[in-house]
Design an enzyme around this catalytic site. Structure first.
Site, PDB file in Angstrom:
ATOM      1  N   GLN A 174       0.771  -1.210   0.045  1.00 28.26           N
ATOM      2  CA  GLN A 174      -0.173   0.081  -0.134  1.00 28.26           C
ATOM      3  C   GLN A 174       0.864   1.230   0.080  1.00 28.26           C
ATOM      4  O   GLN A 174       1.220   1.783   1.107  1.00 28.26           O
ATOM      5  CB  GLN A 174      -0.712   0.114   1.288  1.00 28.26           C
ATOM      6  CG  GLN A 174      -1.767   0.940   1.344  1.00 28.26           C
ATOM      7  CD  GLN A 174      -2.600   1.148   2.630  1.00 28.26           C
ATOM      8  OE1 GLN A 174      -1.963   1.247   3.651  1.00 28.26           O
ATOM      9  NE2 GLN A 174      -3.996   0.927   2.872  1.00 28.26           N
TER      10      GLN A 174
ATOM     11  N   TYR B 278      -3.888  11.719   3.929  1.00 28.17           N
ATOM     12  CA  TYR B 278      -2.738  11.745   3.196  1.00 28.17           C
ATOM     13  C   TYR B 278      -2.569  12.392   2.035  1.00 28.17           C
ATOM     14  O   TYR B 278      -3.347  13.062   1.487  1.00 28.17           O
ATOM     15  CB  TYR B 278      -2.241  10.340   2.910  1.00 28.17           C
ATOM     16  CG  TYR B 278      -2.171   9.195   4.195  1.00 28.17           C
ATOM     17  CD1 TYR B 278      -1.670   9.663   5.523  1.00 28.17           C
ATOM     18  CD2 TYR B 278      -2.596   8.073   4.279  1.00 28.17           C
ATOM     19  CE1 TYR B 278      -1.763   9.111   6.750  1.00 28.17           C
ATOM     20  CE2 TYR B 278      -2.623   7.342   5.489  1.00 28.17           C
ATOM     21  CZ  TYR B 278      -2.118   7.792   6.418  1.00 28.17           C
ATOM     22  OH  TYR B 278      -2.106   6.970   7.984  1.00 28.17           O
TER      23      TYR B 278
END
Length: 277
Positions: free
Chosen positions: A57, A147
């Site tokens: 990821q 993020y």
């Protein structure tokens, strides 16, 4: 352990493409240098021994890069974000809060320019190449949770006026550029997908249907504090009751009747909402 227990796909959470830059954990997995390939390959080989697949990821923390805060580096962001109050720390016991990673000085921000964006895209491409060389089977681009990629997608944290801000297409431009670079670097043999937020809790989104100009209908949807999605229908000619000025928050949005996308406002306070031109 997961592969040995029969799991079909094991995903390594948030390997940092620029670590320690963009990192949000002290002992975070890194995929930011070729020196990490042997270790990643050992993990992948072990997972494969049990007949499972493994994915990485890939991630850059952006505004929530704790490591950058602690080490004094500016946080990369699309634009200066609004100051928001949160209750994140309310869920911690006092002794847990005392051990939280808190920067010793002020947090610095760096609004990314075109060179920064190109560097970031290359970071993700390099990470994809390393994943392929390590024998990893799939890649998940982390574009959620505040993020860096998600901060470009959000109209709240992305108020840029260039080709990376404004419309949904522009706000998604960085993500698309990263995906293209990752696909090219990874080759056709790796699976590739994206992790996205379904909604931003407490934040408004406005949707104009294709027949807006004729019908005047538009929709406002948001996630309330209980986590439920609320969708309300409004009409530009029939505003709802207005809230007192002291309770209003004015959010400027692109108006589909305005070619310059500078007109139109949503004024929101609780469930009081009206449309003004």
């Amino acid at each position: 352990e997961q592969a040995r227990g029969g799991v079909g796909l094991v995903t390594m959470g948030v390997p940092g493409v620029g670590f320690p830059r963009g990192g949000n954990q002290l002992r975070q997995i890194a995929i930011s240098d070729d020196k990490y390939i042997p270790g990643l390959k050992r993990v992948a080989d072990t997972v494969h021994e049990y007949g499972a697949k493994i994915a990485a990821q890939i991630h850059h923390g952006g505004l929530v890069s704790t490591i950058d805060m602690l080490e004094g580096r500016p946080l990369w962001c699309p634009s200066i974000p609004p100051v928001e109050e949160g209750d994140f720390m309310d869920g911690f016991l006092p002794e847990e809060a005392a051990q939280a990673l808190v920067p010793k000085g002020g947090v610095q921000l760096k609004v990314m320019d075109k060179d920064d964006i190109a560097e970031l895209v290359q970071m993700f491409a390099n990470a994809a190449r390393r994943a392929r060389e390590a024998g990893i089977d799939g890649l998940e681009l982390h574009a959620g949770h505040g993020y860096l990629v998600q901060s470009f997608l959000s109209p709240v944290t992305n108020t840029r006026t260039d080709e990376y801000g404004g419309s949904a297409e522009n706000r998604a431009r960085l993500m698309v550029e990263i995906l293209r670079a990752v696909r090219e670097a990874a080759g056709p043999g790796l699976a590739l997908w994206v992790k996205l937020d379904g909604a931003e809790r407490g934040r408004l989104s406005i949707a104009f249907p294709p027949d807006y100009k004729a019908s005047g209908r538009f929709y406002v949807y948001y996630v309330d504090k209980g986590g439920s999605i609320q969708i309300d229908e409004y009409h530009r000619a029939s505003p709802t009751r207005a809230a007192p000025k002291s309770r209003r928050t004015v959010i400027t949005i692109p108006h589909p009747d305005n070619a310059n996308h500078n007109g139109g406002q949503m004024q929101f306070a609780g469930e009081d909402l009206y449309f003004g031109t």
